[in-house]
Structures are given as structure tokens and as C-alpha cells.
Motif scaffolding. Sequence first.
Motif, PDB file in Angstrom:
ATOM      1  N   GLU A   1     -11.690   4.915  -8.636  1.00 13.47           N
ATOM      2  CA  GLU A   1     -10.975   3.674  -8.960  1.00 13.47           C
ATOM      3  C   GLU A   1     -11.547   2.990 -10.199  1.00 13.47           C
ATOM      4  OE1 GLU A   1     -11.288   3.311  -4.352  1.00 13.47           O
ATOM      5  OE2 GLU A   1     -12.005   4.710  -5.896  1.00 13.47           O
TER       6      GLU A   1
ATOM      7  N   TYR B   1      -5.353  -1.966  -2.197  1.00 14.31           N
ATOM      8  CA  TYR B   1      -5.695  -0.541  -2.055  1.00 14.31           C
ATOM      9  C   TYR B   1      -7.196  -0.351  -1.798  1.00 14.31           C
ATOM     10  CZ  TYR B   1      -4.563   4.412  -3.151  1.00 14.31           C
ATOM     11  OH  TYR B   1      -4.320   5.766  -3.101  1.00 14.31           O
TER      12      TYR B   1
ATOM     13  N   PHE C   1      -0.777  -4.736  -5.307  1.00  7.93           N
ATOM     14  CA  PHE C   1      -1.089  -3.458  -4.678  1.00  7.93           C
ATOM     15  C   PHE C   1      -2.477  -3.571  -4.067  1.00  7.93           C
ATOM     16  CE2 PHE C   1      -1.998   1.239  -4.876  1.00  7.93           C
ATOM     17  CZ  PHE C   1      -0.950   1.624  -4.052  1.00  7.93           C
TER      18      PHE C   1
ATOM     19  N   PRO D   1      -3.133  -3.972  -9.259  1.00 12.97           N
ATOM     20  CA  PRO D   1      -3.882  -3.515  -8.091  1.00 12.97           C
ATOM     21  C   PRO D   1      -5.173  -4.304  -7.875  1.00 12.97           C
ATOM     22  CG  PRO D   1      -4.378  -2.105  -9.947  1.00 12.97           C
ATOM     23  CD  PRO D   1      -3.423  -3.153 -10.452  1.00 12.97           C
TER      24      PRO D   1
ATOM     25  N   TYR E   1       0.874  -1.172   0.000  1.00 11.12           N
ATOM     26  CA  TYR E   1       0.000   0.000   0.000  1.00 11.12           C
ATOM     27  C   TYR E   1       0.908   1.217   0.000  1.00 11.12           C
ATOM     28  CZ  TYR E   1      -3.146   3.637   1.808  1.00 11.12           C
ATOM     29  OH  TYR E   1      -3.877   4.797   1.974  1.00 11.12           O
TER      30      TYR E   1
ATOM     31  N   VAL F   1      -8.672  -3.181  -6.077  1.00 12.88           N
ATOM     32  CA  VAL F   1      -9.341  -2.009  -5.513  1.00 12.88           C
ATOM     33  C   VAL F   1     -10.841  -2.228  -5.512  1.00 12.88           C
ATOM     34  CG1 VAL F   1      -7.512  -0.449  -6.314  1.00 12.88           C
ATOM     35  CG2 VAL F   1      -9.507  -0.847  -7.764  1.00 12.88           C
TER      36      VAL F   1
ATOM     37  N   LEU G   1      -2.010   4.844  -6.978  1.00 11.66           N
ATOM     38  CA  LEU G   1      -2.512   3.719  -7.757  1.00 11.66           C
ATOM     39  C   LEU G   1      -1.851   3.675  -9.134  1.00 11.66           C
ATOM     40  CD1 LEU G   1      -4.469   1.404  -8.342  1.00 11.66           C
ATOM     41  CD2 LEU G   1      -6.266   3.114  -8.751  1.00 11.66           C
TER      42      LEU G   1
ATOM     43  N   GLU H   1      -5.581   9.644  -8.249  1.00 13.54           N
ATOM     44  CA  GLU H   1      -4.990   8.554  -7.468  1.00 13.54           C
ATOM     45  C   GLU H   1      -3.588   8.209  -7.977  1.00 13.54           C
ATOM     46  OE1 GLU H   1      -5.683   7.280  -4.722  1.00 13.54           O
ATOM     47  OE2 GLU H   1      -7.644   8.183  -4.426  1.00 13.54           O
TER      48      GLU H   1
END
Length: 457
Positions: A298, A266, A264, A290, A193, A292, A280, A277
Amino acid sequence: MERICPQLCLDLSRAMPKGNILHITPHMGGGVGNVISGIASSRDNSVIHQIILLEQPVHRKFLNIALAAGVKVVIQPGGRLLYDLIKNSDITIIHWWNHPKTAKLLRYFPAIPARVVLWTHVSCLTAPALHPRMLLISSMVWFTSPASYEAEEFLALPPGVVQEKTGVVHGCAGFDHLPGVEPEEHAGFNIGYLGYVDFSKLHPDFILFCKEVGIPGAKFILAGDAPAKDILTKQARKQGIKNEFAYLGHVENIYQVLMGFDVFGYPLLPGHTGTTENALLEAMAAKVPPVVLNQLAEKHIVRDGETGFLVSGRQEYGEAIRYLYNNPGKRREMGISARDYVLGKYSKSKILQSFYAGVEIVMKQPKKRICFKDIMGKTPAQWFASCLGREGHRFARSLLAGVDGQTPEIKRLILNCSPLLKGENKSSVFHYAREFPGDPMLRTWADILRESSENDA
């Protein structure tokens, strides 16, 4: 498909519009500093960029980039100098997220003809949210994410007005400069993160998301200032999570850290204010796929199943991370797709294209006197409450009742406000109360929230 104002399209092979552009921002930290320094430092003899900082800088990384490029930066100018800088600029760009110093600037904005752009660095989908009348009277409003077109404040305006008065200029400097980034070999499985480690950003159930992962030996690495470290540590212990949590604090070379991430992770606050972001995008640019939540900004950044995963909650979050853990080939493939996507869509040339297309539109408008004070009110408490979007009704009712009229019902309204308004900073009640200690309503709201916090402890 992103809803971007079709007017914001400029062929950079043509001469860029000439002009003297003044940026006004509280500070140049984080994403806002990145984009201001990137645009202001782009060398073009037809445009002169100047920057006003409304407070003393803390993090100087992006400020130093602008200074090294010869950009004039003025810190906390007095009234006369501020007046002259605005008067002599062709366009004044105010970088907005309802910071108290920006609110004061707008309330006392000089009564001189100017072209004023409000460039919002929050989504306006929750608190804070730009007052829709500010959109109407400004020369133009730039969003940093197409998600802002879904904000209730703007849906109530005539569609033609919104289309004419707004555009999207992403809040990043572009990723063309990135070197080839390859994951570093390491033992175990690292779920990373990057960003502010606090519940003004993190999902309130962040530890439960981590628990759902269920990968023995997985390590959670959190890079960034971490006010919530102690709370997260206690929550992890209470949940019986045996995975290691590593807190790296503020990191200068983020790509060195990202190269050690496998995934990642998130999951953000459902009502967070983020837009472009950058954290990100930086992870994706470093080939880190990622996971999310399918929400807010997002969903406008991640392509589900292609450049990462969009999930609906904790269970899907855990499933997605376990899938990437069990399928390293797919993980690498998704990381490559994420990097290609970011470098293509968020290139510096495209950021500059949208920025100068907006400049070209604004330059065609005559300068005019713009008065924000009738929208914002007279007192700092009214300034704060004027730009809270769907949270505004709570504070409007409290203001109407006055300091001595705070009934139990009104206090409950304040106590149930967004967690974004309860933090120490980030344009919260406490941030405004510190900035304007003489305002009795701000003190009252801070006392209500503080007393509740102490009772909970």
C-alpha cells in the motif's frame, strides 16, 4: 522512490522482441487474469502468446477476453502436450503464488532446455514467499510490486544478483481504457470496500476500524465474495455498531459500484500478500480517495495526503475518514489526483513497456535445464513448506518430527502460523490437503488446525 531494475526500460517505438511466450497459471481469476488477458490480447504480430490453465476455470471474464482476441488457451494439458508447449516456447512464464497445482508443476518440471520466468503475484514479505534459490536458478523473477525487494529471503542474497535477476512488472493490464468516471449522487456517506471479504485479506480488527469512523448514518458497502460475512455481522452486533453493512457479493461491473463510494476504506491484514492491489487502483481510478494502512504494498501505491491517506492504525483511520467526510471539496480534489496518478503510472503502455523489457532481457539468455525438485523436496507437504518464508521454520520442524512426533510444542508452532495459511483456499494448509489427500503430513496439519478451530467455536 520505487526500486525497479533499471534494465526494465524499453522504448516501445522500437520493434518489440519477437517470440513465442507461454503463460502457465492455475486460473485466470482476479488480478492475475486481468494482467494475463491484457498482455496476451495486445495485438503485435511479432509475439505469440499462449496460455495454460492448470485447473478448470470458474470465473471466465478474463479467459473470454483472451479467447476473443484469438489467444490459444489449453486447459489441464496432459504430460506430453505440456512438454511440447514448453519445449516450443521461447519463454515460459509461470505465474506464481504457491498454488498447489503450480507446486506440482515445478516439482515435475520437464528436464528440457527452457527460459523460465517466475512472475510472483504475492509480495513474498510474508507467507507464501518464493524460495531464494528459485530466484537463482530461474532465467528471471518478476515482482509485481517494488515492496518485494524488502523481503527477508532476498535481502540475504548478494545485491548484485538480485538486481540482475529481477525486475518489476506490475500485475495489472493498464487503465487507459477507462471511461470518464464521475461519482453518482446519493444520500448519506458510503465507505466502500472491493475485493475478497475474508480474514485472509481483511485486517483482523476490521469491525473495530469501522467502529472508529464514528459517522452517524454512514454505510459500509463491501463488494466481493464474502466468506466472512456472518462473522463480521456478529462482530458488528457485539460492538454495538448501528451503521448499515451491505454485502454485494461478486460484482461484474465494478465501476458502477465504485461510483457510489465516497471513500475507499481498505484496512488489510498486516501480513497480507497483495502487491499491485488492483482493487485499490480501480478505486483510485474511479476518483474514490483511499484510506489504507502504511504498510507493505500500500505504501508504494498511495501518496499520503495527495492521492489518499496512509494511516498507522484504527485511530488515524477514523480521523482520516472523518476528515474526508467533513471536507467534501478536499475529498473531490484528492479523488481527481488519485485518478490522474493511476492513469499516468499504470497505463497500458507502461505495463507493456516493463513486460517486454523483461522479455528482451530473458531472450538474450540461452535456454537451460532448470530443476526445482531439489529445492522443493519430494512430497506435497515439503513443496508447501519450501516456500513459506518466515513461517517455514514451523512446518520444517514438524516435518522433521514426522506424523507420530507432533509434540504439544510443535502443535503450538503450527497453531500460531499466519492466518493466511489457515484459510480454506489461497495456498493454505487446507488447500494443499484437499489437493493432495494422500499426503499424511498435510492431513496432520489440517487436523491440528481444524481441531483448534472446533474447540474455539
